[in-house]
Design a protein around this motif. Sequence first.
Motif, PDB file in Angstrom:
ATOM      1  N   PHE A 419       1.124  -1.022   0.113  1.00 37.82           N
ATOM      2  CA  PHE A 419       0.548  -0.355   0.174  1.00 37.82           C
ATOM      3  C   PHE A 419       0.187   1.443  -0.032  1.00 37.82           C
ATOM      4  O   PHE A 419       0.648   2.894  -0.820  1.00 37.82           O
ATOM      5  CB  PHE A 419      -0.531   0.165   1.426  1.00 37.82           C
ATOM      6  CG  PHE A 419      -2.291  -0.477   1.103  1.00 37.82           C
ATOM      7  CD1 PHE A 419      -3.363  -0.109   0.331  1.00 37.82           C
ATOM      8  CD2 PHE A 419      -2.966  -2.290   1.264  1.00 37.82           C
ATOM      9  CE1 PHE A 419      -4.370  -0.644   0.212  1.00 37.82           C
ATOM     10  CE2 PHE A 419      -3.325  -2.716   1.699  1.00 37.82           C
ATOM     11  CZ  PHE A 419      -4.839  -1.726   0.870  1.00 37.82           C
ATOM     12  N   ALA A 420       1.700   0.642   1.215  1.00 39.84           N
ATOM     13  CA  ALA A 420       2.711   2.276   0.669  1.00 39.84           C
ATOM     14  C   ALA A 420       3.322   2.563  -0.791  1.00 39.84           C
ATOM     15  O   ALA A 420       3.959   4.186  -0.688  1.00 39.84           O
ATOM     16  CB  ALA A 420       3.825   2.400   1.853  1.00 39.84           C
ATOM     17  N   VAL A 421       3.552   1.764  -1.804  1.00 45.62           N
ATOM     18  CA  VAL A 421       4.207   1.762  -2.351  1.00 45.62           C
ATOM     19  C   VAL A 421       3.318   2.038  -3.467  1.00 45.62           C
ATOM     20  O   VAL A 421       3.230   3.558  -4.342  1.00 45.62           O
ATOM     21  CB  VAL A 421       4.513   0.608  -3.077  1.00 45.62           C
ATOM     22  CG1 VAL A 421       5.739   0.532  -4.831  1.00 45.62           C
ATOM     23  CG2 VAL A 421       6.333  -0.330  -2.839  1.00 45.62           C
ATOM     24  N   GLY A 422       2.274   1.421  -3.527  1.00 41.51           N
ATOM     25  CA  GLY A 422       0.956   2.446  -3.887  1.00 41.51           C
ATOM     26  C   GLY A 422       0.539   2.765  -4.258  1.00 41.51           C
ATOM     27  O   GLY A 422       0.204   4.132  -5.048  1.00 41.51           O
ATOM     28  N   TYR A 423       0.236   3.986  -2.603  1.00 36.27           N
ATOM     29  CA  TYR A 423      -0.528   5.099  -2.429  1.00 36.27           C
ATOM     30  C   TYR A 423       0.550   6.593  -2.512  1.00 36.27           C
ATOM     31  O   TYR A 423       0.033   7.258  -2.713  1.00 36.27           O
ATOM     32  CB  TYR A 423      -1.384   4.986  -1.682  1.00 36.27           C
ATOM     33  CG  TYR A 423      -2.350   5.601  -0.916  1.00 36.27           C
ATOM     34  CD1 TYR A 423      -2.650   7.151  -1.771  1.00 36.27           C
ATOM     35  CD2 TYR A 423      -2.679   6.382   0.242  1.00 36.27           C
ATOM     36  CE1 TYR A 423      -3.614   7.611  -1.015  1.00 36.27           C
ATOM     37  CE2 TYR A 423      -3.228   7.039   0.788  1.00 36.27           C
ATOM     38  CZ  TYR A 423      -3.749   7.782  -0.321  1.00 36.27           C
ATOM     39  OH  TYR A 423      -5.019   9.127   0.087  1.00 36.27           O
ATOM     40  N   GLY A 424       1.731   5.591  -1.422  1.00 38.11           N
ATOM     41  CA  GLY A 424       2.316   7.337  -0.904  1.00 38.11           C
ATOM     42  C   GLY A 424       2.133   7.943  -0.143  1.00 38.11           C
ATOM     43  O   GLY A 424       2.984   8.902   0.582  1.00 38.11           O
ATOM     44  N   LYS A 425       1.175   7.712   0.229  1.00 39.72           N
ATOM     45  CA  LYS A 425       0.748   8.396   1.511  1.00 39.72           C
ATOM     46  C   LYS A 425       0.437   7.459   2.997  1.00 39.72           C
ATOM     47  O   LYS A 425      -0.016   6.449   2.652  1.00 39.72           O
ATOM     48  CB  LYS A 425      -0.183   9.376   1.239  1.00 39.72           C
ATOM     49  CG  LYS A 425       0.142  10.573  -0.221  1.00 39.72           C
ATOM     50  CD  LYS A 425      -1.364  11.174  -0.621  1.00 39.72           C
ATOM     51  CE  LYS A 425      -1.133  11.477  -1.416  1.00 39.72           C
ATOM     52  NZ  LYS A 425      -2.913  11.890  -2.145  1.00 39.72           N
ATOM     53  N   GLN A 426       0.640   8.350   4.381  1.00 38.30           N
ATOM     54  CA  GLN A 426      -0.082   7.353   5.389  1.00 38.30           C
ATOM     55  C   GLN A 426       0.710   6.052   5.654  1.00 38.30           C
ATOM     56  O   GLN A 426      -0.394   5.587   5.555  1.00 38.30           O
ATOM     57  CB  GLN A 426      -1.678   7.287   5.559  1.00 38.30           C
ATOM     58  CG  GLN A 426      -2.622   8.628   4.898  1.00 38.30           C
ATOM     59  CD  GLN A 426      -3.817   8.708   5.208  1.00 38.30           C
ATOM     60  OE1 GLN A 426      -4.378   7.977   6.013  1.00 38.30           O
ATOM     61  NE2 GLN A 426      -4.908   8.534   3.828  1.00 38.30           N
TER      62      GLN A 426
END
Length: 532
Positions: A419-426
Amino acid sequence: MTTFAVRPGGSRQLAGTGTLLRFALRRDRLVIPVWIAVNALMVLSMPGTLEGLYGTPAERADLLRQMETNSSLRAMVGPVFGDSLGALTAWRVGIYAGALAAVMSLLVVVRHTRDEEESGRQELVASGMVGRRASLTAALLAAAVANGVLALLVTAGLAGQGTTGALALGLGIAAVGMVFATMAAIVAQLTESARLARGLTAAVLGAAFVLRAAGDSAASDGSSVLTWLSPLGWLENLRPYASERWWVLALLAGAVALQGAVAYALAGRRDLGMSFLPTRPGPASGRLGSAGALAWRLQRGGVLGWSIGFFLAGVVYGGMTDGAADLVGDNENARRVFERMGGQSGLTDAFLASMVGMLGLIAALYIVASVLRLHGEETSGRAEPVLANAVGRVRWAAGHLVIAFGGAALIMLLAGLGFAVGYGKQIGPILAACLVQLPAVWVVGGLAVLLHGVLPRAALAAWGVAGAVLLIGWVGPALDAPRAVLDVSPFGHLPKLPGGSMQWGPVAVLTGVAVVLVAAGLAGLRRRDMST
C-alpha cells in the motif's frame, strides 16, 4: 508397484467410477456446499446492492463514463458492458465468482487424486475392481457436480434480471471452474506432492488474474490480447446481459476438453504414486535439525507465494485509492457502503480500511491452509516417523504453528508495504491498519488448531469457518446486515483503521481468544490417538 485388477482398455478403465464419485461427494458434503453457498450468495446479493448504489439512469451512465477512464478500477473488477442491473452484477462479481469457482474446483480435484495417492489410500482402492482412470474421472465429476449446482443457483437467482443473461453468467462461472479443475488434473499427474499440485494450479490462477487485470487496464472493452490470454478474461468477454457472446462458451468448453484429454493420457501412462516430475529426495543443502526446520522446509514455498501476492495486492489497491474516490464522487449510497466496510471516516480512509479488511479476510484463508498442514502430515503418515524420534507432539505442532501465525503477520506487513508503494501516503497508519487485522486472523487460525487437536475428522470444517467469515465481511456491509450478524465474525470487532480511533480492548480480547483456542487444540492433540 501396485497392479490393477482390471485390464486396460474399454469401459474397464472407468470401473468403479460411480462408487468413487459417491464417496468423494460424501467426504466433501460440508466443504463443497460452503464454497457453493459463499459464491452464490456473493453473486445473488449484488442486484439489490447495486440498485441501491446506482438506482437512476443518470448514476449508471456516470458509472460507465467513469469506468471508461479509470484504468485502475478496470484492473480490479473489469470493464462494464451494460447499464442494466444484470450487466452491473456480472461486472462487479463475475470475475471473482469465476476465481472462487476455480479455487473450489482445483481443491476438489487435487484432494481426490494426488492427495489420495500421497496418503496411500488410493493404493488400497486400486487393489480392487477399480479402473486406472476411475479416480480421476470421479474427481472431475465431483468438480462438475459442484460447478453445476453453482450454475443452477446463479441462473435461478438472477433469472428475474433476465433469463438469458443469468444462464450465460451461470454457465460462464461453472466453465471457468472446470477449466481449472482439468488443469489441476494435469498438474496432479506431473507432481508427486498434493501441496505442490495445489500451489502450481493456484499460481496459474493468480497469473490469469494478473493477465486479465493488465489487459483491462489497457483497454476499456476487454479487447486486449492480455485479457484474451486469461480464462477469467474469457468470462468477462462472454458479456452476460450485454449481447451475450455464446461462442466464448465454446472456447471454455474446448479448453476443458483439451485439458481433460491431456490429463487422461497422462493418467494412463504413469504408475500409481509416481509422477512425471519426481521430487528430489531430501534437501539439496543444509540440514533439518529440528521439527521447526522441517516445518519451514515444507511450508516455505507457500509463505513465499502468499507474501508476493499480498505485496502486489497492496501495490494494486494502493494505486487505485484516488481512483476509487473519483468513482464514488457524489454517490451517497456508494459512500455509505464504503463507510460501513471501512468505518465512519473520509472516503479515502474508508476505502483504504475496506481494502485492508478484505486482505485480512483473505489472510484467514492462508492461516487455515498453513494450520491444516498438520492435518495433512498426520493423515498421510509422514508425522509418525517424526514423532517416533525424540520429538513431542506439541513441539512438532509448534513448528507449523509458528509459520502459520508468524506467516500471517508477515503477509499483512508486506501488504502494508505494498500500500505504501502504491499509494505513497499515510505509510504509518496503513501499516497499523494491516497489523490490527492479525488478532481476528489468529482467532480463525486458533479455531483450525482446535478442530485439528480435538476433532481431527472435522478439521477440514475450518475451511467452512474461513468461508463464512469471508462471506460476512464481504457481503454483509453491502447488504447492510444487522450488527448482530457482523459481530459473528471476529473481524467485526476490529477498529476501522486508518481513519478510525484505535481500540485496544477488542484487540486484546481477540488475541486472548486466539491464545486459548491454540492452547486447547494443543492439549487435545497431546491426549488423543494419532490418525493415519
